[in-house]
Design a protein around this motif. Structure first.
Motif, PDB file in Angstrom:
ATOM      1  N   ALA A  23      27.692   5.445  50.769  1.00 45.01           N
ATOM      2  CA  ALA A  23      27.964   6.515  49.810  1.00 45.01           C
ATOM      3  C   ALA A  23      26.759   7.438  49.826  1.00 45.01           C
ATOM      4  O   ALA A  23      25.633   7.010  49.524  1.00 45.01           O
ATOM      5  CB  ALA A  23      28.204   5.955  48.415  1.00 45.01           C
ATOM      6  N   THR A  24      26.960   8.684  50.202  1.00 46.00           N
ATOM      7  CA  THR A  24      25.850   9.643  50.316  1.00 46.00           C
ATOM      8  C   THR A  24      26.135  10.852  49.451  1.00 46.00           C
ATOM      9  O   THR A  24      27.291  11.265  49.279  1.00 46.00           O
ATOM     10  CB  THR A  24      25.667  10.090  51.785  1.00 46.00           C
ATOM     11  N   LEU A  25      25.039  11.428  48.875  1.00 46.33           N
ATOM     12  CA  LEU A  25      25.136  12.576  47.971  1.00 46.33           C
ATOM     13  C   LEU A  25      24.602  13.825  48.635  1.00 46.33           C
ATOM     14  O   LEU A  25      23.597  13.786  49.359  1.00 46.33           O
ATOM     15  CB  LEU A  25      24.340  12.299  46.689  1.00 46.33           C
ATOM     16  N   ASN A  26      25.266  14.959  48.344  1.00 41.49           N
ATOM     17  CA  ASN A  26      24.788  16.246  48.848  1.00 41.49           C
ATOM     18  C   ASN A  26      25.134  17.323  47.819  1.00 41.49           C
ATOM     19  O   ASN A  26      26.314  17.571  47.568  1.00 41.49           O
ATOM     20  CB  ASN A  26      25.437  16.557  50.200  1.00 41.49           C
ATOM     21  N   PRO A  27      24.122  17.920  47.161  1.00 45.36           N
ATOM     22  CA  PRO A  27      22.686  17.623  47.298  1.00 45.36           C
ATOM     23  C   PRO A  27      22.299  16.418  46.463  1.00 45.36           C
ATOM     24  O   PRO A  27      23.092  15.923  45.677  1.00 45.36           O
ATOM     25  CB  PRO A  27      22.040  18.900  46.776  1.00 45.36           C
ATOM     26  N   THR A  28      21.060  15.985  46.637  1.00 47.63           N
ATOM     27  CA  THR A  28      20.580  14.806  45.907  1.00 47.63           C
ATOM     28  C   THR A  28      19.864  15.187  44.606  1.00 47.63           C
ATOM     29  O   THR A  28      19.435  14.291  43.871  1.00 47.63           O
ATOM     30  CB  THR A  28      19.635  13.990  46.780  1.00 47.63           C
ATOM     31  N   SER A  29      19.725  16.467  44.322  1.00 48.54           N
ATOM     32  CA  SER A  29      19.180  16.900  43.019  1.00 48.54           C
ATOM     33  C   SER A  29      19.829  18.226  42.644  1.00 48.54           C
ATOM     34  O   SER A  29      20.134  19.053  43.528  1.00 48.54           O
ATOM     35  CB  SER A  29      17.649  17.030  43.058  1.00 48.54           C
ATOM     36  N   VAL A  30      20.037  18.401  41.349  1.00 45.99           N
ATOM     37  CA  VAL A  30      20.664  19.626  40.848  1.00 45.99           C
ATOM     38  C   VAL A  30      19.963  20.038  39.572  1.00 45.99           C
ATOM     39  O   VAL A  30      19.257  19.246  38.944  1.00 45.99           O
ATOM     40  CB  VAL A  30      22.173  19.407  40.579  1.00 45.99           C
TER      41      VAL A  30
END
Length: 477
Positions: A23-30
């Motif tokens: 499971a990967t996030l894009n982007p990793t910060s908001v």
């Protein structure tokens, strides 16, 4: 989303993915109010239900959201099996045999399977028809022993598809011809003139007494002297009768051109004339025969003589050289079961699976149904051989075609072969109709000639328009 205060930076992490998945996030910060996408790859994870947790961490607080992931098993890969029947063939040199090749779906979906055959020994061949099938389809491998050395060989039929490759094997045993008997007496061997010694002008002709080939001794062009084919053989221990059929093409006289045949008994050193010098041009086939002494060695020589005169070349066709009983008498001058009223196809030879008796008839209670109400591929037929009366006569039959396609793809047709002259005529040209009416066809017969009538139906295997033809009241008058 901002719930109170001011925006800030939120760092995102994903956890809970099972082994084999990700499971990967894009982007990793908001920034508060922004969004990200979590991409889940099931990979090789075991089937089951899992909870993925996406956690947002900022200076002020930490919160989480969950995603329920259900992993199911992947569909099975495409695969197939391949088998041969029979798995063994025993052939005498010069003979041919066949084995049916079948494929079956074992998992996944159907696909195209390309077929190849390998392992045929030198002098033999193995050919496939067709050379590609859809999973579940079949092919036939035809094996010709030819001149292969006696022995046992393994033939391999390999099916290759996008998904997999599998093979089936056929064990081929080649044996030598028996010590006694005639080799290739019908001249059907694909290896031309196997078993025969040739002198002068010789060839294989498609004008045959039986089958599709005969020996042509002599030529359509003038030549000088004798041409011949000869074979040495041993008579069976019980003796027997040697016979052959011949057809002379000679427009001169027996003074200059002729056919003749001799039989030398090598055991006693004596020679007999089986066929005296003859010069005819009737297009008829005739036979000659001679008694054999058990276990004696013989040499049969089939000869054609031409005097090289330019306007009248001579040749002779020879066929069906065999040891056995004298040639059988000609077939009766009558059609057997021509009205099909005995409720069967007795008296007829059926070819193809789509033949049956029908209760829809021209007269009486029954007719022959050639073809089927279900789609099939190729020709089905019934055939009968008979002799015309000595005075000749007329052959007639009635037919009714059930064909909803076009004559390009489906049709009824009928042929009449004059076995005496070796010629074939088409009594019923290819036709595709669906009128529900009966029609008739007739042909004039030559007295005492042998004929074979073949009644045919052809279907292209298209599911929505199966074709069949009803035939009835086949008569001689």
């Amino acid at each position: 989303a901002l719930t109170s205060g001011s925006t800030e930076t939120i760092n995102l992490t994903a956890s809970g993915a099972p082994n084999g998945a990700s499971a990967t996030l894009n982007p990793t910060s908001v920034t508060t109010g922004g969004g990200s996408t979590v991409t889940v790859a099931a990979g090789t994870a075991a089937p089951g239900t899992y909870t993925l947790t996406v956690t947002g961490t900022a200076t002020s607080a930490m919160h989480s959201a969950t995603v329920t992931l259900t992993v199911t098993a992947a569909p099975p890969p495409n695969d197939f099996s391949i088998t041969a029947s029979p798995t063994t063939l025993s052939l005498v040199q010069g003979q041919t045999g066949t084995s049916a090749i079948s494929t079956a779906l074992t998992s996944g979906s159907t696909e195209t399977i390309n077929l190849t055959a390998s392992g045929a020994p030198n002098g033999a061949s193995a050919t496939l028809n067709p050379t590609s099938v859809t999973t579940g389809g079949g092919s036939t491998v035809t094996v010709a022993a030819g001149t292969a050395a006696p022995g046992t060989y393994t033939l391999t039929v390999t099916g290759t598809a996008t998904s997999a490759m599998h093979s089936a094997t056929v064990t081929l045993t080649v044996t030598a011809p028996p010590a006694s008997g005639i080799t290739n007496g019908d001249f059907e061997d694909p290896v031309v003139f196997t078993g025969w010694a040739r002198v002068g002008s010789t060839a294989i002709s498609s004008t045959a007494h039986g089958g599709v080939a005969a020996a042509q001794v002599g030529s359509g062009s003038p030549f000088n002297g004798d041409s011949s084919v000869a074979q040495t053989f041993t008579a069976p221990a019980t003796g027997g009768t040697l016979s052959f059929w011949y057809r002379v093409v000679c427009t001169d006289t027996v003074t200059y051109d002729w056919a003749t045949a001799t039989l030398k008994d090598n055991t006693t050193g004596t020679t007999a004339t089986m066929l005296a010098k003859t010069c005819t041009n009737t297009t008829a086939w005739n036979s000659a025969s001679a008694a054999l002494t058990g276990s004696h060695s013989y040499t049969l020589t089939l000869i054609d003589h031409d005097d090289n005169y330019a306007s009248d070349p001579t040749y002779t066709l020879y066929d069906d050289v065999a040891i056995g009983a004298p040639p059988p008498p000609p077939p009766p001058s009558v059609i057997t079961n021509g009205d099909f009223e005995n409720g069967s196809l007795s008296g007829w030879t059926s070819i193809g699976s789509a033949t049956a008796i029908s209760g829809t008839s021209h007269t009486g209670s029954w007719s022959a149904r050639i073809g089927s109400t279900s789609a099939f591929n190729g020709d089905s037929s019934i055939a009968q051989t008979f002799a015309a009366p000595s005075t000749g006569g007329t052959l007639t039959f009635w037919y009714r075609v059930v064909c909803t396609d076009t004559v390009t793809f489906d049709w009824a047709t009928a042929t009449l072969r004059d076995n005496t002259t070796g010629t074939t005529t088409t009594m019923l040209a290819k036709t595709c109709t669906n009128t529900g009416s009966w029609s008739s066809k007739s042909a004039t017969l030559v007295g005492s000639h042998s004929y074979t009538l073949t009644l045919i139906d052809h279907d292209d295997n298209y599911a929505t328009d199966p074709t069949y033809t009803l035939y009835d009241d086949v008569t001689l008058q």
